[in-house]
Each structure stands twice: as structure tokens, then as C-alpha cells.
Design a protein around this motif. Structure first.
Motif, PDB file in Angstrom:
ATOM      1  N   LEU A 149       7.727  -6.499   5.689  1.00 49.66           N
ATOM      2  CA  LEU A 149       8.771  -6.540   4.930  1.00 49.66           C
ATOM      3  C   LEU A 149       9.449  -5.920   3.337  1.00 49.66           C
ATOM      4  N   CYS A 150       8.137  -5.333   3.126  1.00 48.75           N
ATOM      5  CA  CYS A 150       8.750  -4.509   1.880  1.00 48.75           C
ATOM      6  C   CYS A 150       9.053  -2.876   2.265  1.00 48.75           C
ATOM      7  N   GLY A 151       8.900  -2.124   4.313  1.00 45.46           N
ATOM      8  CA  GLY A 151       9.079  -0.499   4.365  1.00 45.46           C
ATOM      9  C   GLY A 151      10.951  -0.720   4.287  1.00 45.46           C
ATOM     10  N   SER A 152      10.918   0.516   4.467  1.00 52.13           N
ATOM     11  CA  SER A 152      12.310   1.323   4.855  1.00 52.13           C
ATOM     12  C   SER A 152      12.595   1.051   6.714  1.00 52.13           C
ATOM     13  N   GLU A 153      13.156   0.831   7.475  1.00 53.40           N
ATOM     14  CA  GLU A 153      13.905   0.677   8.436  1.00 53.40           C
ATOM     15  C   GLU A 153      12.833   2.045   9.005  1.00 53.40           C
ATOM     16  N   GLU A 154      13.105   3.520   8.799  1.00 54.73           N
ATOM     17  CA  GLU A 154      12.125   4.662   9.055  1.00 54.73           C
ATOM     18  C   GLU A 154      10.904   4.640   9.217  1.00 54.73           C
ATOM     19  N   GLN A 155      10.291   3.766   8.358  1.00 53.60           N
ATOM     20  CA  GLN A 155       8.988   3.291   8.250  1.00 53.60           C
ATOM     21  C   GLN A 155       8.583   2.266   9.396  1.00 53.60           C
ATOM     22  N   LYS A 156       9.491   1.423   9.542  1.00 53.56           N
ATOM     23  CA  LYS A 156       9.095   0.583  10.604  1.00 53.56           C
ATOM     24  C   LYS A 156       9.371   0.949  11.967  1.00 53.56           C
ATOM     25  N   SER A 181      -9.913 -11.568  -8.105  1.00 52.99           N
ATOM     26  CA  SER A 181      -8.563 -12.534  -7.994  1.00 52.99           C
ATOM     27  C   SER A 181      -7.179 -12.623  -8.670  1.00 52.99           C
ATOM     28  N   ASP A 182      -7.339 -11.349 -10.005  1.00 49.97           N
ATOM     29  CA  ASP A 182      -6.613 -11.531 -10.590  1.00 49.97           C
ATOM     30  C   ASP A 182      -5.630  -9.834 -10.759  1.00 49.97           C
ATOM     31  N   ALA A 183      -5.137 -10.360  -9.348  1.00 53.82           N
ATOM     32  CA  ALA A 183      -4.920  -8.856  -8.758  1.00 53.82           C
ATOM     33  C   ALA A 183      -3.861  -8.235  -9.096  1.00 53.82           C
ATOM     34  N   SER A 184      -3.072  -9.119 -10.089  1.00 51.81           N
ATOM     35  CA  SER A 184      -1.638  -8.526 -11.115  1.00 51.81           C
ATOM     36  C   SER A 184      -2.047  -7.579 -11.642  1.00 51.81           C
ATOM     37  N   ALA A 185      -3.514  -7.549 -12.207  1.00 53.90           N
ATOM     38  CA  ALA A 185      -3.729  -7.058 -13.545  1.00 53.90           C
ATOM     39  C   ALA A 185      -4.364  -5.213 -13.184  1.00 53.90           C
ATOM     40  N   LEU A 186      -3.769  -5.371 -11.622  1.00 49.58           N
ATOM     41  CA  LEU A 186      -4.918  -3.625 -10.991  1.00 49.58           C
ATOM     42  C   LEU A 186      -4.386  -2.519 -12.630  1.00 49.58           C
ATOM     43  N   LYS A 187      -5.665  -1.352 -12.488  1.00 53.90           N
ATOM     44  CA  LYS A 187      -5.676  -0.199 -13.048  1.00 53.90           C
ATOM     45  C   LYS A 187      -5.100   1.100 -12.312  1.00 53.90           C
ATOM     46  N   THR A 188      -5.719   1.390 -10.478  1.00 49.05           N
ATOM     47  CA  THR A 188      -4.557   2.130 -10.609  1.00 49.05           C
ATOM     48  C   THR A 188      -3.013   2.717 -10.745  1.00 49.05           C
ATOM     49  N   THR A 189      -3.505   3.967 -10.633  1.00 49.04           N
ATOM     50  CA  THR A 189      -1.768   4.213 -11.471  1.00 49.04           C
ATOM     51  C   THR A 189      -0.640   4.983 -10.451  1.00 49.04           C
ATOM     52  N   ALA A 190       0.251   5.391 -10.308  1.00 47.85           N
ATOM     53  CA  ALA A 190       1.175   6.124  -9.535  1.00 47.85           C
ATOM     54  C   ALA A 190       2.045   6.906 -10.173  1.00 47.85           C
ATOM     55  N   ARG A 191       2.021   7.957 -10.092  1.00 47.91           N
ATOM     56  CA  ARG A 191       2.881   9.179 -11.066  1.00 47.91           C
ATOM     57  C   ARG A 191       3.675   9.857 -10.666  1.00 47.91           C
ATOM     58  N   LYS A 192       4.861   9.712 -11.002  1.00 42.47           N
ATOM     59  CA  LYS A 192       5.867  10.673 -10.035  1.00 42.47           C
ATOM     60  C   LYS A 192       6.163  11.671  -9.898  1.00 42.47           C
ATOM     61  N   ASN A 228       4.131  -0.931  -7.585  1.00 46.97           N
ATOM     62  CA  ASN A 228       4.652  -0.356  -6.024  1.00 46.97           C
ATOM     63  C   ASN A 228       3.293  -0.101  -5.218  1.00 46.97           C
ATOM     64  N   GLY A 229       4.410  -0.246  -4.016  1.00 45.12           N
ATOM     65  CA  GLY A 229       2.876   0.239  -3.211  1.00 45.12           C
ATOM     66  C   GLY A 229       3.302   1.459  -1.717  1.00 45.12           C
ATOM     67  N   PHE A 230       2.226   1.534  -1.349  1.00 43.15           N
ATOM     68  CA  PHE A 230       2.265   3.096  -0.463  1.00 43.15           C
ATOM     69  C   PHE A 230       1.543   3.068   0.528  1.00 43.15           C
ATOM     70  N   VAL A 265       1.293  11.492  -2.169  1.00 45.35           N
ATOM     71  CA  VAL A 265       2.237  10.725  -1.518  1.00 45.35           C
ATOM     72  C   VAL A 265       3.336  10.694  -1.439  1.00 45.35           C
ATOM     73  N   PRO A 266       3.876  11.402  -0.418  1.00 47.36           N
ATOM     74  CA  PRO A 266       5.224  11.523  -0.311  1.00 47.36           C
ATOM     75  C   PRO A 266       6.206  10.652  -0.431  1.00 47.36           C
ATOM     76  N   ASP A 267       7.409  11.132  -0.916  1.00 43.54           N
ATOM     77  CA  ASP A 267       8.831   9.926  -1.358  1.00 43.54           C
ATOM     78  C   ASP A 267       8.466   9.421  -0.027  1.00 43.54           C
ATOM     79  N   GLU A 268       8.615   9.819   1.004  1.00 48.01           N
ATOM     80  CA  GLU A 268       9.144   8.501   2.937  1.00 48.01           C
ATOM     81  C   GLU A 268       7.949   7.819   2.682  1.00 48.01           C
ATOM     82  N   ASP A 269       6.812   8.155   1.621  1.00 50.14           N
ATOM     83  CA  ASP A 269       5.950   7.073   2.673  1.00 50.14           C
ATOM     84  C   ASP A 269       5.431   5.885   0.922  1.00 50.14           C
ATOM     85  N   ARG A 270       6.718   5.966  -0.071  1.00 55.47           N
ATOM     86  CA  ARG A 270       6.349   4.904  -0.870  1.00 55.47           C
ATOM     87  C   ARG A 270       7.684   3.435  -0.041  1.00 55.47           C
ATOM     88  N   LEU A 271       6.772   2.001  -0.473  1.00 57.35           N
ATOM     89  CA  LEU A 271       7.346   0.954   0.020  1.00 57.35           C
ATOM     90  C   LEU A 271       8.286   0.757  -0.729  1.00 57.35           C
TER      91      LEU A 271
END
Length: 439
Positions: A149-156, A181-192, A228-230, A265-271
């Protein structure tokens, strides 16, 4: 008469204890010949209202294909692995050969099943063993579906064909120690950074994580504050996944704690299709329908086991099925299952027609799971002392249902999701007190 020394006496006592107490357990057919254990799985007797008629011929064929595999390949070994809390890797190729992994995903080696057929797959697996069902749910209905649902054509093209054949395995990491259950408040971070992203944080209760080849992980973008997803490979430096020990339910599922310390995580593996929590919710909407069918399958298996057991087990010269209270409990279980299947089937049809809502999916999951809890509790009563033996399925199912009652949103949180939808008022968090109480 010479009295043996204390050391000699202790040696003699150890030898006596060893010869008398350390014998292997009797084979169940010898220890309790009155009833057949679940390693020889009972025939399905729970479709009292002939609800199979609601299925297409293709859906019925998928159902029987999965049922035959689970009864033949998984039932004989499941108690052994469940008791040891180990995953049955030996059955993975057999599950992969069924051609059902990937569910509703079309193309990329996936089966493109109807959502009803995909739900039936999980139900039939859970009827025999809930752990195998959860393994496929996490792998396909969460991780694979996120990529689809959320990946690129290459990832699929890169990842889905191998995952569909179970030549590689995926996990799905959303929940954290502080946020379940309140997963929308997650703390894990992704820094570019140049060429990719740096992930920092922790995930908990992640099924398949200790042996997964791919980890679908969600993190908060430090620049946008959005989710974001990775996709992370299992050998990524800074990644650690350790097994959560001492579970009493879904013991074959290898749930883990994931720690990420500077994981690149390389850019090509970001969803690219995950840019907010709402994008994650698209996957959860499907999986919440799917997970509603796991309690249905568990309840069916327990009923089938109890139905056979009550006819085989005799007391006072009559089968237990001849006693009024036992018949009443058995019928109560059967009635619950008919209602559970109808609600589950209706959820699938509403999803197919675009009428599903978060509240409808949440009500289905919470209500069906509560009815299944009642079924396995009655089954536990019907089997008496044997009701606590995993060999007769019910004790194992009793424990396996408890995590399902909690994951994909607890019973209470799912009820509140529906409550918010029907009233227009959110009641998840307590009101902030204007001032601290002096009491």
C-alpha cells in the motif's frame, strides 16, 4: 551391621529417586485412552448454520486447502513447540507452498485473494494453532500489506515476491514500551542525513522480530514531526532484537524488543507512502478486520475438540455428552460461534464495498474476541482436569486468546473508537485538571 556413610546413603537415595521418579511421561494414549488428543485434530463440526454457503467456491477451496495443511502438518507438532516456546520453522515451507501468503495483494507473486478468503486463511490457521495464524498475520497482513500500500514500485518488486513464498520473513514495528494502543504518540525518531536516515528508539511486542529478514519500522520524522515508515534489514549495524521471555500465550510466536541505536536506512528503503499516522491507519483498517477472524478460528477449534471429547469420554457408563449441563454449555459455545462468523463475514463485505469505518472494524474485533473468550472458558470447564493440558487444545487456546484480546487495540480502546464514532465525542484521555488536588 555396617551403616553406610552419609555420602553413600545420599548416592543410594539419588539412584532410587532417579529410577522411580525420572521416568519419561506416559504416552497420552496409554495415560488417558478415553479421548483423542489434538495432535489428531477433530473434524469441523461448528458450522451449524451452514455458513459456508456464504462463501464463493474459490473461498471454500482456499478454506479446505489451509484446513488440510494445518491438520496434517501443524497439529502433530504444535504442542511440542508451544511447550518449549519455540517457533516451528519446519512448517514454514509447507505454509509457503499453500499460495495464500500475501492475502489481498495482487501481483508480485501474491495470490490476490478476496478479503473474505484472506480472513478465512487466518481463521483456519487459528482453528488449529493461533501462533501460526499470528505469524502469517504479522508477516502478510501488516508488513507485506504496508509495502504493497505504501511502498514504491521498486520496493514492491524487490521484496514482495520472496515474502509471498516465505523465502524471507518480515515483521512490523509500531508499538513501543510507552505507547501500545496509543501508538500514534510513538517516540522512535528518524533524522535525515545524506543518502538516508538515522533511526533511534525502541519497539516492543514485535512478532517475528527475532528472526525476521526485513523489519517494517515506523518512526517520527524529526523535521516534520510526522510518522514515516522504513524497511530495515536484519543485519543493519545498531539494530538489536531480543526475545520476550515467559509469555503464557502465543508461545510459539517470537515477540521481541527492538532497540535501534544510530541505525542507518538508505533513502531507497524509506516507504514513500507513509507520511502521517493516517497512512499507517490504512493498514490497520485491513488488519483489524483480519484479526477479528483469529478468535473465530480459535473458538471453532475449541468447540470441535470439546464436541469430540464429550462423545468419547465416559463417566458412570455414559458419555459426558449425555449430561444436561454439558449439552447446554456446548450449545452456548456453538451459538456464539454462529454469531461471530456472521459479524466477521459482514465486516469483510463492508470492507469490499467501501463501507467499513474504524468504529465498525473496532466493534467487530472487540465483540468477537469477547465472545471467543466465553467459548474457550466454557470449553475449559467441559474438559475438567484435561482442560489444563495443552494436548487437548483448550488450555493452549485459552492462553493464546489472551494476547489477541489485547493486540490490535485492547477491548476497551476498540470500544472507545466505536464510541467516538457513534457519539462524535472522543473519551480516550482524561480531562486535564485545572489545579492539583490538595487531598
Amino acid at each position: 551391621m555396617k551403616v553406610p556413610s552419609s555420602e553413600t546413603q545420599e548416592t543410594m537415595h539419588k539412584e532410587a529417586r532417579s529410577s522411580y521418579f525420572d521416568l519419561p511421561a506416559l504416552d497420552l494414549s496409554v495415560a488417558f485412552p478415553q479421548a483423542t488428543p489434538a495432535s489428531v485434530f477433530p473434524p469441523c463440526t461448528s458450522d451449524y448454520y451452514q455458513l459456508d454457503d456464504l462463501l464463493t467456491s474459490e473461498e471454500q477451496a482456499v478454506k479446505m486447502k489451509v484446513r488440510n495443511c494445518m491438520e496434517k502438518e501443524v497439529a502433530p507438532v504444535m504442542t511440542k513447540y508451544w511447550e518449549k516456546a519455540e517457533f516451528p520453522f519446519e512448517v514454514v515451507p509447507k505454509l509457503g507452498s499453500l499460495g495464500v501468503v500475501g492475502g489481498t495483494i495482487k501481483g508480485y507473486g501474491c495470490p490476490g485473494l478476496s478479503i473474505t478468503a484472506s480472513a478465512i486463511v487466518l481463521s483456519e490457521m487459528a482453528r488449529v494453532d493461533a501462533s501460526c495464524s499470528t505469524f502469517i498475520l504479522v508477516h502478510a497482513s501488516l508488513a507485506m500489506l504496508t509495502i504493497a500500500l505504501c511502498g514504491s514500485e521498486e520496493q514492491k518488486q524487490k521484496y514482495l515476491p520472496s515474502l509471498a513464498e516465505l523465502k524471507s520473513v518480515a515483521c512490523w514495528g509500531l508499538t513501543e514500551p510507552d505507547y501500545g494502543s496509543d501508538a500514534s504518540a510513538l517516540k522512535t525518531t528518524a533524522r535525515k542525513v545524506d543518502g538516508g536516515w538515522i533511526l533511534e528508539g525502541q519497539k516492543r511486542w514485535i512478532g517475528n522480530s527475532t528472526f525476521a529478514d526485513l523489519l517494517v519500522i515506523f518512526a517520527r520524522n524529526t523535521a516534520t514531526n510526522q510518522i514515516n515508515g522504513f524497511i530495515i534489514k536484519k543485519d543493519a549495524p545498531g539494530l538489536q532484537a531480543t526475545k520476550i521471555e515467559n509469555k503464557i500465550g502465543l508461545r510459539m510466536v517470537q515477540n521481541g524488543d527492538i532497540i535501534m541505536k544510530g541505525v542507518f536506512v538508505p533513502d531507497e528503503d524509506r516507504l514513500p507512502g507513509v507520511n502521517s499516522f493516517q497512512d499507517t491507519s490504512k493498514v490497520l483498517a485491513v488488519s483489524r478486520v483480519m484479526v477479528s477472524w483469529q478468535p473465530i478460528g480459535i473458538a471453532m477449534g475449541v468447540y470441535d475438540m470439546c464436541h469430540r471429547y464429550l462423545k468419547e469420554r465416559k463417566q458412570f457408563g455414559a458419555p459426558l455428552a449425555a449430561f444436561q449441563l454439558n449439552q447446554q454449555k456446548l450449545v452456548q459455545m456453538l451459538g456464539n460461534i454462529q454469531g461471530m462468523i456472521l459479524v466477521g463475514w459482514r465486516l469483510c463485505k463492508m470492507y469490499e464495498s467501501g463501507k467499513i469505518t474504524p468504529g465498525r472494524a473496532s466493534l467487530g474485533k472487540s465483540w468477537i474476541t469477547s465472545k471467543a473468550r466465553e467459548v474457550v472458558s466454557l470449553g475449559r470447564e467441559l474438559l475438567g482436569g484435561n482442560g489444563i493440558l495443552a494436548d487437548f487444545l483448550v488450555a493452549k487456546a485459552f492462553c493464546d486468546l489472551e494476547p489477541i484480546y489485547t493486540y490490535e487495540g485492547t477491548y476497551d480502546v476498540n470500544m472507545l473508537v466505536t464510541g467516538r464514532e457513534i457519539t462524535g465525542i472522543a473519551s480516550f484521555k482524561p480531562a486535564v485538571l485545572s489545579q492539583r488536588s490538595r487531598l
